[in-house]
Design an enzyme around this catalytic site. Structure first.
Site, PDB file in Angstrom:
ATOM      1  N   GLU A   1      26.397 -34.784 -78.314  1.00  0.00           N
ATOM      2  CA  GLU A   1      26.033 -36.055 -78.966  1.00  0.00           C
ATOM      3  C   GLU A   1      26.489 -36.078 -80.417  1.00  0.00           C
ATOM      4  O   GLU A   1      26.852 -37.124 -80.942  1.00  0.00           O
ATOM      5  CB  GLU A   1      24.522 -36.300 -78.864  1.00  0.00           C
ATOM      6  CG  GLU A   1      23.952 -36.360 -77.438  1.00  0.00           C
ATOM      7  CD  GLU A   1      24.641 -37.368 -76.524  1.00  0.00           C
ATOM      8  OE1 GLU A   1      25.163 -38.386 -77.026  1.00  0.00           O
ATOM      9  OE2 GLU A   1      24.670 -37.118 -75.290  1.00  0.00           O
TER      10      GLU A   1
ATOM     11  N   HIS B   1      29.893 -37.440 -80.493  1.00  0.00           N
ATOM     12  CA  HIS B   1      29.872 -38.911 -80.484  1.00  0.00           C
ATOM     13  C   HIS B   1      29.505 -39.456 -81.871  1.00  0.00           C
ATOM     14  O   HIS B   1      30.096 -40.412 -82.366  1.00  0.00           O
ATOM     15  CB  HIS B   1      28.820 -39.418 -79.478  1.00  0.00           C
ATOM     16  CG  HIS B   1      29.239 -39.333 -78.041  1.00  0.00           C
ATOM     17  ND1 HIS B   1      30.360 -39.967 -77.563  1.00  0.00           N
ATOM     18  CD2 HIS B   1      28.664 -38.716 -76.966  1.00  0.00           C
ATOM     19  CE1 HIS B   1      30.457 -39.736 -76.241  1.00  0.00           C
ATOM     20  NE2 HIS B   1      29.450 -38.978 -75.868  1.00  0.00           N
TER      21      HIS B   1
ATOM     22  N   GLU C   1      34.329 -40.058 -75.377  1.00  0.00           N
ATOM     23  CA  GLU C   1      34.026 -38.845 -74.625  1.00  0.00           C
ATOM     24  C   GLU C   1      34.927 -37.694 -75.076  1.00  0.00           C
ATOM     25  O   GLU C   1      34.516 -36.533 -75.027  1.00  0.00           O
ATOM     26  CB  GLU C   1      34.200 -39.135 -73.131  1.00  0.00           C
ATOM     27  CG  GLU C   1      33.389 -38.268 -72.219  1.00  0.00           C
ATOM     28  CD  GLU C   1      31.877 -38.354 -72.376  1.00  0.00           C
ATOM     29  OE1 GLU C   1      31.370 -39.342 -72.990  1.00  0.00           O
ATOM     30  OE2 GLU C   1      31.190 -37.425 -71.927  1.00  0.00           O
TER      31      GLU C   1
END
Lengths: 513, 513
Positions: free
Chosen positions: A275, A278, A304
């Protein structure tokens, strides 16, 4: 009509874009509000808030839709056609606005509403079916969703365009069925036999120490430490908890991610690194783009690629752990005190073909995606009967991964995507890993990647990614970004080579290139 | 124009209200979104999010303003004039919509924008001035705010209406200068000499044990316990932390409050009981009113009456502590193990005239408000020069409370209200306490109040309040609610009598009635 906005109009030609911008800002505000509601629903909202809050979110979504497809934005979009001195960002924003408008406008409101109702109902039906391991209970709903999806794609399709190509286009521009067929064929041809070799390898990797005495409070401290170490900026972001980890953002100064704490410590640990990847992407979007229609990551696949770059290429690299493994041992002396760094890194890279995509290791991950790609292509393009899904799913798992689900809950019902109407989404998961490998190959030619990891200098790596990828947001598409960065069009050979090199070494496979 | 909404129109006359309702729902959704942003800003948002998020909130506020003052709502409001079969709730919603429209529409947009900019700047200037104990630095801004406030009130004033009356009307309908003059005169006449008697009383109350070894983790557990005990429903609400405690709500299934943990344990304890009172009010609003323009508490004063009812009339009552004081001793054995319930209840009722309103005890609280009422009335109605404020403030504190601020930070700069342009707000704090006392007097005639507290049966008391007050939301005004409940118009004598009875007993004052 509108005093607030119309008074600026008089300044003439050069103001047309600014005028449009004001309306788009309002549209973005409506969307940002719904993002905050979604975050809040997943992380904090009280149990019984659901129905009333859904009403608020529905009203905001409708206001957004009406504004985007409305007269004002239409008028200014037309006027802006004549503007000659637009920046690259502005041109991209116009492009996105027109596309969004077209997509929203081509579906008859009544159908769209009926579909939204179906979708809001389907998540519940899917969850229930999964709990009861009863695919039949979900099949009619899935069938309806597919019919709507095909219908809507038909409205949006250019002449002669295949429906699944329309769907793919929503998530990853420039990756058609043709291109993805090549990609997944390569993965199948190379990775399925390679996995067989690994399963036959005599190398035994222990990973039992990853589960045990890892108190949640300590895991939380580790999560905060590792997020910051990898590059999360807690002055511009939040780390919370939710059932399933995710990342979202209001703008580039407010990026939020979640994790969940499980018995196996690597679950939260690698969720957080993933995460954070991201998050770093969204934190790196240029100020002039944030809060515009191109203020997000370029595509699902590109997003991704960043999460998997940090999770796998960085986070599962022994060099990454060199400076910080002692810290980990200090935090969990009972569990890791006697585990060497080498043993730890082997454990977090253990290949274990399984049934569940989200729990899969780096090597087998894309084979899970392969199954989904083949099946959803058949559903859309070949009218595959949904009733056949469970068997076909099981057969493919057996063929590619050597495991067979005993029930649909651990088979075709495991993912929520189709229940949300997200057809064409899955391929981007595998593309992301391949993008990441291509970027890593480029980087390794230009900087001493391993040395930077060993020295804990992740900032240098982040900066390369920010400069080539993050800052551009959605202004440029993923293929363009990849080409500009690496000097080469998308090339999945890097991905295959990376996996074979890494896992060939780990499992002592003969004849690896 | 608008497919989503206009297609329902054909069904004719009886649908006019529903049509209006759809637009009002959108307006409410915009407001609810901003409420969530405010909550998020105070409790979670990362440090650097401010400026970008403010842009989002500004756009949502503007969209709300345009929608409320726009053609669609105008048209349907007019059409609804002719509807004959409207419910009480619908009539009230129309009334609120018209008022909101009038208020928003009468201020020229340019002036409103300039004012909003001034206000968003002024909080910063005020905070800086307070930190530097420098009233001069804030005075010019305050002066400008007052000029705007007077101007705007002038736009809104009915013929011959005094400007401060217009302001008061925003917070508490039916309480004009005339009525408040009477109220505050009574308080001054009765409470100032009574406070002198108390200060001369020989009764000594110890409260040193309220500060000490109260670990934050334990205080948090106490906060959750007491909130639930008093009546907070954690399935419909959230308790978080923020710099200053507050309560807000998205609707009646999502009510949120905060507290802060200090060294003195009674700070959080009574903050939580206070905020739970606000929360119980919002949780009790009828389902048919929530998410409408009358889905909030009736007024600032009525809201404050509920928070103070729970905080003081219930929470500082010895009977309340009878069933739960042992639990408190168990949680903090070191601090309270040897403190009797009687000593504890005396300590939480100790009268200590001080300089800071938010830290004041139950008795002196309204005298703090009295100072502010007198001064803001002079500022608006008598053109008092802001430069004179610090001295006048100090004089009044000395006269009413016997204490004199040494600097403006502990004097006129302590509250943010004026920096936010909230003139006319302060009186509602004192009115709330008086409402609460009148309600308590009524209740004590009809139920065995003390016995219910001793038995921990707070549900019965909550139900009385829900039935008479909470369920009606903003449908009826505070005077009407009070009259319907107690059978009598607002009567501040109950408040004075309550305070004199309670504190006369505690401090053994001779000759109390």
């Amino acid at each position: 009509m509108n005093q607030e906005y119309s008074q600026k109009e008089e300044n003439g030609k050069e103001r047309k874009y600014q005028q449009l911008q004001l309306w788009l800002e309002r549209a973005m505000a409506l969307q940002t509000a719904n993002i905050l509601f979604e975050w809040d629903n997943e992380t904090l909202a009280p149990k019984q808030a659901g129905a009333c809050t859904a009403k608020v979110q529905g009203a905001l979504a409708l206001a957004y839709q009406e504004l985007m497809t409305g007269e004002e934005i239409g008028k200014y979009l037309e006027l802006c056609e004549q503007e000659t001195e637009l920046s690259e960002a502005e041109v991209a924003i116009l492009r996105e606005a027109k596309e969004e408008r077209k997509e929203l406008a081509c579906i008859p409101p009544k159908e769209y509403r009926d579909y939204q109702e179906l979708i809001s109902e389907s998540a519940r039906i899917w969850a229930q079916a999964r709990e009861n391991q009863d695919f039949e209970a979900f099949a009619p709903t899935l069938e309806k969703i597919i019919q709507y999806q095909k219908k809507f794609s038909g409205y949006q399709a250019k002449k002669g365009q295949r429906l699944y190509d329309v769907m793919l286009d929503h998530y990853e521009k420039g990756f058609s069925i043709k291109k993805l067929d090549e990609f997944f064929q390569l993965l199948k041809k190379e990775l399925v036999p390679f996995l067989h070799q690994i399963m036959e390898s005599k190398v035994e990797i222990l990973d039992d120490f990853l589960e045990g005495d890892y108190p949640q409070q300590e895991q939380k401290k580790l999560a905060e430490f590792i997020a910051e170490y990898v590059g999360f900026d807690f002055e511009k972001g939040v780390l919370a908890e939710s059932a399933h980890p995710f990342t979202t953002n209001l703008h580039n100064r407010d990026v939020r991610m979640t994790t969940h704490y499980k018995k196996r410590m690597d679950s939260s640990l690698f969720s957080v690194i993933h995460e954070t990847g991201h998050a770093i992407y969204e934190l790196g979007v240029a100020d002039e783009l944030t809060q515009t229609l191109v203020g997000q990551g370029a595509s699902m696949g590109m997003h991704e690629s960043q999460s998997r770059f940090f999770e796998n290429i960085i986070g599962r690299n022994e060099a990454f752990w060199e400076p910080i493994y002692p810290k980990l041992q200090e935090m969990f002396p009972k569990m890791l005190g006697n585990v060497s760094r080498e043993e730890f890194v082997k454990a977090i890279n253990k290949v274990q073909p399984g049934l569940i995509r989200t729990e899969s290791d780096e090597l087998t991950y894309s084979l899970h995606v392969l199954v989904r790609y083949e099946l959803e292509k058949q559903l859309i393009e070949e009218n595959l009967d949904v009733k056949e899904l469970p068997e076909l799913w099981a057969d493919k798992y057996e063929e590619y991964l050597g495991v067979r689900p005993k029930n649909p809950a651990e088979g075709v019902l495991q993912d929520i995507h189709w229940a949300q109407g997200s057809f064409g989404y899955f391929p981007s998961y595998a593309l992301g890993s391949a993008f990441a490998a291509q970027m890593a190959a480029y980087m390794k030619k230009n900087i001493d990647f391993e040395a930077l990891l060993r020295e804990g200098e992740l900032g240098v790596i982040r900066e390369v990614l920010r400069r080539h990828i993050h800052q551009f947001g959605k202004m440029r598409d993923s293929r363009r970004l990849l080409r500009d960065m690496t000097g080469e069009d998308f090339n999945p050979q890097y991905y295959v080579a990376y996996l074979k090199e890494k896992y060939g070494k780990l499992y002592q496979i003969e004849g690896r290139s």
